[in-house]
Design an enzyme around this catalytic site. Structure first.
Site, PDB file in Angstrom:
ATOM      1  N   ASN A  35       0.846  -1.015  -0.238  1.00  0.00           N
ATOM      2  CA  ASN A  35       0.273  -0.251  -0.163  1.00  0.00           C
ATOM      3  C   ASN A  35       0.776   1.264   0.138  1.00  0.00           C
ATOM      4  O   ASN A  35       1.310   1.668   0.996  1.00  0.00           O
ATOM      5  CB  ASN A  35      -0.993  -0.047   1.152  1.00  0.00           C
ATOM      6  CG  ASN A  35      -2.133   1.458   1.143  1.00  0.00           C
ATOM      7  OD1 ASN A  35      -1.968   2.138   0.259  1.00  0.00           O
ATOM      8  ND2 ASN A  35      -1.970   1.139   2.373  1.00  0.00           N
ATOM      9  N   LYS A  37       0.190   4.261  -0.044  1.00  0.00           N
ATOM     10  CA  LYS A  37      -0.815   5.583   0.340  1.00  0.00           C
ATOM     11  C   LYS A  37      -0.463   6.765  -0.292  1.00  0.00           C
ATOM     12  O   LYS A  37      -0.531   6.445  -2.473  1.00  0.00           O
ATOM     13  CB  LYS A  37      -0.481   5.389   1.867  1.00  0.00           C
ATOM     14  CG  LYS A  37      -0.057   4.459   2.604  1.00  0.00           C
ATOM     15  CD  LYS A  37      -0.289   4.531   3.540  1.00  0.00           C
ATOM     16  CE  LYS A  37      -0.506   2.852   4.947  1.00  0.00           C
ATOM     17  NZ  LYS A  37      -0.369   3.682   6.158  1.00  0.00           N
ATOM     18  N   HIS A 120      -9.674   1.566   4.605  1.00  0.00           N
ATOM     19  CA  HIS A 120      -8.397   1.506   5.417  1.00  0.00           C
ATOM     20  C   HIS A 120      -8.832   2.570   6.482  1.00  0.00           C
ATOM     21  O   HIS A 120      -9.820   4.207   5.915  1.00  0.00           O
ATOM     22  CB  HIS A 120      -7.417   1.891   3.685  1.00  0.00           C
ATOM     23  CG  HIS A 120      -6.027   1.923   5.153  1.00  0.00           C
ATOM     24  ND1 HIS A 120      -5.775   2.863   6.178  1.00  0.00           N
ATOM     25  CD2 HIS A 120      -5.115   0.863   5.112  1.00  0.00           C
ATOM     26  CE1 HIS A 120      -4.480   2.628   6.593  1.00  0.00           C
ATOM     27  NE2 HIS A 120      -3.814   1.307   5.651  1.00  0.00           N
ATOM     28  N   GLU A 122      -7.501   4.983   7.385  1.00  0.00           N
ATOM     29  CA  GLU A 122      -6.769   6.724   7.562  1.00  0.00           C
ATOM     30  C   GLU A 122      -7.998   6.791   6.617  1.00  0.00           C
ATOM     31  O   GLU A 122      -8.458   8.036   6.907  1.00  0.00           O
ATOM     32  CB  GLU A 122      -5.334   6.815   6.354  1.00  0.00           C
ATOM     33  CG  GLU A 122      -4.415   6.206   7.590  1.00  0.00           C
ATOM     34  CD  GLU A 122      -2.599   5.582   6.890  1.00  0.00           C
ATOM     35  OE1 GLU A 122      -2.991   5.518   4.739  1.00  0.00           O
ATOM     36  OE2 GLU A 122      -1.685   4.844   7.359  1.00  0.00           O
ATOM     37  N   GLU A 194      -6.362  -4.600  10.257  1.00  0.00           N
ATOM     38  CA  GLU A 194      -5.017  -3.657  10.680  1.00  0.00           C
ATOM     39  C   GLU A 194      -5.235  -2.782  12.177  1.00  0.00           C
ATOM     40  O   GLU A 194      -5.998  -2.285  11.808  1.00  0.00           O
ATOM     41  CB  GLU A 194      -4.971  -2.251  10.241  1.00  0.00           C
ATOM     42  CG  GLU A 194      -4.538  -3.437   8.532  1.00  0.00           C
ATOM     43  CD  GLU A 194      -3.872  -2.445   7.220  1.00  0.00           C
ATOM     44  OE1 GLU A 194      -2.435  -2.792   7.104  1.00  0.00           O
ATOM     45  OE2 GLU A 194      -4.729  -1.466   7.048  1.00  0.00           O
ATOM     46  N   GLY A 200       1.332   2.797  10.968  1.00  0.00           N
ATOM     47  CA  GLY A 200       2.777   4.145  11.013  1.00  0.00           C
ATOM     48  C   GLY A 200       3.192   4.223  12.292  1.00  0.00           C
ATOM     49  O   GLY A 200       3.688   5.099  11.835  1.00  0.00           O
ATOM     50  N   SER A 237       2.425  -1.868  10.612  1.00  0.00           N
ATOM     51  CA  SER A 237       4.265  -2.061  10.773  1.00  0.00           C
ATOM     52  C   SER A 237       4.724  -3.292  10.679  1.00  0.00           C
ATOM     53  O   SER A 237       5.494  -3.503  11.293  1.00  0.00           O
ATOM     54  CB  SER A 237       4.868  -1.641  12.319  1.00  0.00           C
ATOM     55  OG  SER A 237       4.030   0.077  13.183  1.00  0.00           O
TER      56      SER A 237
END
Ligand code: PGA
Length: 278
Positions: A35, A37, A120, A122, A194, A200, A237
């Protein structure tokens, strides 16, 4: 403990065994999803990154690799090779019309995109995507023939209360996000677990907790939506130092990798681990 009508911690082994004839997850190749991003910044950098990643024997029958660049680079990367499996990082639920800025599943499919990441955390956070929106996206993408990587995962406040609370949270997400998916389309569904606090942050989940969550996700999807043989990935991560801890578990079918996927050397090491373990 019940989670939206589903027992959170009982009988998942029973259900998985019951569907063992159809459920091939334990024998399936590991799936790595890169990914990218909002990276990199230019087309030239995107092509360079792709070429560097391609240097690591990525066409290997032992594992499956999906690269998810930003929308604007999809076409150019597709033009570099027809071999790679491409994924998009989002999709809209309508097919066409007055929806400024959106991209449809049909447009992606037409570009040669095979997978799409939906839900996701985010996007849930920054774009305020709700489970209802995510469900519409899942239905549209599956309906257009795409493979869906649905992201679910709990925030830290929930995880601090323990794994049972996290399962309840994730179970509720699955219930809403997968509502009304036709059984015939479920073979094209992948779920990425996730935990939000691991994305992250450099703090990965404990692999035994991930295994338990993975079994729970398969169990819930099986009971609620008759999804069998579904792959469940871990994301949060993942790097070359911890990938093996997750990928060596037979219940974890692969990884969704963000930060490390845009560092070619680092990503190459993860690819080698997946090849060795598949
Ligand atoms: P990360 O991201 O590997 O940088 O934690 C994973 C993801 O958000 O998909």
């Amino acid at each position: 403990m019940r989670t939206n009508g589903i027992h959170a911690n009982l009988s998942s082994d029973f259900v998985l065994r019951k569907f063992a004839g159809e459920n091939e997850s334990n024998n399936m190749k590991k799936l790595l999803v890169a990914n990218w991003k909002l990276n990199p910044q230019t087309l030239n950098e995107a092509k360079k990154l792709f070429k560097e990643v391609s240097n690591f024997k990525i066409h290997d029958p032992r594992f499956e690799l999906v690269i998810c660049p930003p929308f604007v680079f999809l076409s150019d990367i597709r033009n570099l090779t027809s071999e790679i499996r491409l994924g998009a990082q989002d999709v809209f639920w309508e097919h066409k019309g007055a929806y400024t800025g959106e991209v449809s599943a049909e447009m992606l499919e037409n570009l040669g995109v095979e997978y799409v990441i939906i839900g996701h955390s985010e996007r849930r956070k920054w774009l305020k995507e709700t489970d209802e929106m995510i469900n519409k996206k899942v239905l549209a993408a599956l309906g257009a023939g795409l493979k869906v990587i649905l992201c679910v995962g709990e925030p830290l406040t929930i995880r601090k209360r323990g794994l049972t609370a996290a399962k309840k949270y994730v179970g509720a997400q699955l219930k809403k996000d997968l509502k009304k998916i036709p059984k015939s389309q479920t073979p094209r569904l992948v779920v990425a677990y996730e935990p939000i606090w691991a994305i992250g942050t450099g703090k990965h989940d404990n692999p035994s907790g991930t295994v338990e969550m993975t079994k729970f996700i398969k169990h819930v999807s099986c009971i609620m939506y008759h999804v069998s043989g579904m792959r469940v990935l871990y994301g949060g991560s993942v790097n070359s130092g911890n990938a093996e801890m997750f990928l060596e578990k037979k219940e974890i079918d692969g990884a969704l990798i963000g930060g490390a996927s845009v560092k070619p050397k680092e990503f190459g090491k993860i690819i080698k681990i997946a090849q060795r373990l598949s």
